[in-house]
Write a protein that holds these residues in place. Structure first.
Motif, PDB file in Angstrom:
ATOM      1  N   CYS A 201       0.912  -1.120   0.004  1.00 28.92           N
ATOM      2  CA  CYS A 201       0.063  -0.146  -0.185  1.00 28.92           C
ATOM      3  C   CYS A 201       0.990   1.250   0.020  1.00 28.92           C
ATOM      4  O   CYS A 201       2.118   1.227   0.371  1.00 28.92           O
ATOM      5  CB  CYS A 201      -0.938  -0.044   1.163  1.00 28.92           C
ATOM      6  N   GLY A 202       0.501   2.292  -0.563  1.00 29.43           N
ATOM      7  CA  GLY A 202       1.220   3.643  -0.584  1.00 29.43           C
ATOM      8  C   GLY A 202       1.841   3.490  -1.847  1.00 29.43           C
ATOM      9  O   GLY A 202       1.988   2.661  -2.789  1.00 29.43           O
ATOM     10  N   ARG A 203       2.822   4.650  -2.007  1.00 27.97           N
ATOM     11  CA  ARG A 203       3.900   4.757  -2.927  1.00 27.97           C
ATOM     12  C   ARG A 203       3.611   4.627  -4.243  1.00 27.97           C
ATOM     13  O   ARG A 203       4.031   4.071  -5.225  1.00 27.97           O
ATOM     14  CB  ARG A 203       4.950   3.740  -2.707  1.00 27.97           C
ATOM     15  N   LYS A 204       2.256   5.048  -4.455  1.00 29.12           N
ATOM     16  CA  LYS A 204       1.830   5.230  -5.824  1.00 29.12           C
ATOM     17  C   LYS A 204       2.630   5.888  -6.968  1.00 29.12           C
ATOM     18  O   LYS A 204       2.569   5.504  -7.981  1.00 29.12           O
ATOM     19  CB  LYS A 204       0.256   5.880  -5.868  1.00 29.12           C
ATOM     20  N   LYS A 205       3.204   7.033  -6.447  1.00 23.07           N
ATOM     21  CA  LYS A 205       4.057   7.803  -7.490  1.00 23.07           C
ATOM     22  C   LYS A 205       5.033   7.019  -7.873  1.00 23.07           C
ATOM     23  O   LYS A 205       5.543   6.732  -9.123  1.00 23.07           O
ATOM     24  CB  LYS A 205       4.495   8.954  -6.968  1.00 23.07           C
ATOM     25  N   GLU A 206       5.861   6.337  -6.963  1.00 16.38           N
ATOM     26  CA  GLU A 206       6.949   5.452  -7.260  1.00 16.38           C
ATOM     27  C   GLU A 206       6.782   4.128  -8.113  1.00 16.38           C
ATOM     28  O   GLU A 206       7.084   3.933  -9.202  1.00 16.38           O
ATOM     29  CB  GLU A 206       7.792   4.915  -6.066  1.00 16.38           C
ATOM     30  N   LEU A 207       5.558   3.693  -7.637  1.00 16.34           N
ATOM     31  CA  LEU A 207       4.997   2.502  -8.511  1.00 16.34           C
ATOM     32  C   LEU A 207       4.674   2.808  -9.986  1.00 16.34           C
ATOM     33  O   LEU A 207       5.046   2.057 -10.899  1.00 16.34           O
ATOM     34  CB  LEU A 207       3.631   2.016  -7.795  1.00 16.34           C
ATOM     35  N   ASN A 208       3.923   3.898 -10.031  1.00 16.64           N
ATOM     36  CA  ASN A 208       3.696   4.485 -11.479  1.00 16.64           C
ATOM     37  C   ASN A 208       4.930   4.752 -12.327  1.00 16.64           C
ATOM     38  O   ASN A 208       5.061   4.278 -13.452  1.00 16.64           O
ATOM     39  CB  ASN A 208       2.789   5.690 -11.668  1.00 16.64           C
ATOM     40  N   GLU A 209       5.883   5.420 -11.895  1.00 19.27           N
ATOM     41  CA  GLU A 209       7.220   5.635 -12.439  1.00 19.27           C
ATOM     42  C   GLU A 209       8.116   4.428 -12.716  1.00 19.27           C
ATOM     43  O   GLU A 209       8.354   4.368 -14.043  1.00 19.27           O
ATOM     44  CB  GLU A 209       8.121   6.233 -11.300  1.00 19.27           C
ATOM     45  N   ILE A 210       7.929   3.424 -11.856  1.00 17.60           N
ATOM     46  CA  ILE A 210       8.394   1.929 -12.143  1.00 17.60           C
ATOM     47  C   ILE A 210       7.756   1.568 -13.353  1.00 17.60           C
ATOM     48  O   ILE A 210       8.244   0.831 -14.399  1.00 17.60           O
ATOM     49  CB  ILE A 210       8.821   1.343 -11.133  1.00 17.60           C
TER      50      ILE A 210
END
Length: 187
Positions: free
Chosen positions: A8-17
């Protein structure tokens, strides 16, 4: 039932990856112990492919290749992009950088995980050995992600904490995922 510590969380990083992976670029995730690097890597490839191999660069290159070939025999697909998650990338050597090039030549896309910043010499080896990659340093969770993380743990561990308690905790606790798990379990 979901695992209590699922992502859960880290949506920005997840999308970037995920955007980088769509382009076929490799990814280097760095950060301190307990920041969620491995969980983020696993979540990043979850929707792309059922064919994910996780390897540790603690192993010698010959062992890594043996594990990889065994994995390819178990999952003999050519239509699906293959992903490798590499732990301990900081233990880079010339032979291991050659192994990364070998992976790229075989069509693998890798996510490399390292703790506390990769030394310049090893980063140069990584850049030399691979096709384009992005470097993503992880830091503490934002207050919103910390709250979401605490809320998820509260729900999955059935702790019964009120929203106000979770908001207060999110404000005073640093967003270090492993510490948050330990803290909320002690409450």
């Amino acid at each position: 039932m979901k695992h209590i510590y699922s992502f859960c969380g880290r949506k920005k990083e997840l999308n970037e990856i995920r955007e980088s992976l769509k382009k076929g670029n490799h990814v280097l995730i760095s950060g301190s112990y307990g920041m969620g690097k491995t969980r983020l890597a696993l979540e990043s490839v979850r929707d792309f492919s059922p064919v994910v191999q996780r390897l540790s660069l603690n192993d010698p290159p010959a062992t890594l290749k043996r594990k990889l070939f065994r994995h390819e025999r178990l999952y003999p697909t050519r239509d699906v992009r293959r992903f490798v998650i590499l732990d301990d990338i900081v233990r880079m050597s010339h032979q291991k950088s050659e192994f990364l090039r070998f992976l790229a030549d075989r069509g693998y896309v890798f996510i490399a995980i390292e703790e506390n910043g990769i030394p310049v010499k090893e980063h140069e080896r990584l850049r030399y050995s691979s096709v384009p990659h992005i470097q993503l340093p992880l830091s503490y969770l934002s207050k919103n992600d910390t709250y979401e993380f605490l809320e998820t743990l509260n729900e999955r561990l059935v702790l019964g904490k009120e929203k106000e308690q979770l908001v207060s905790l999110a404000k005073i606790l640093k967003g270090h995922p492993l510490s948050l798990i330990q803290t909320i379990k002690e409450l």
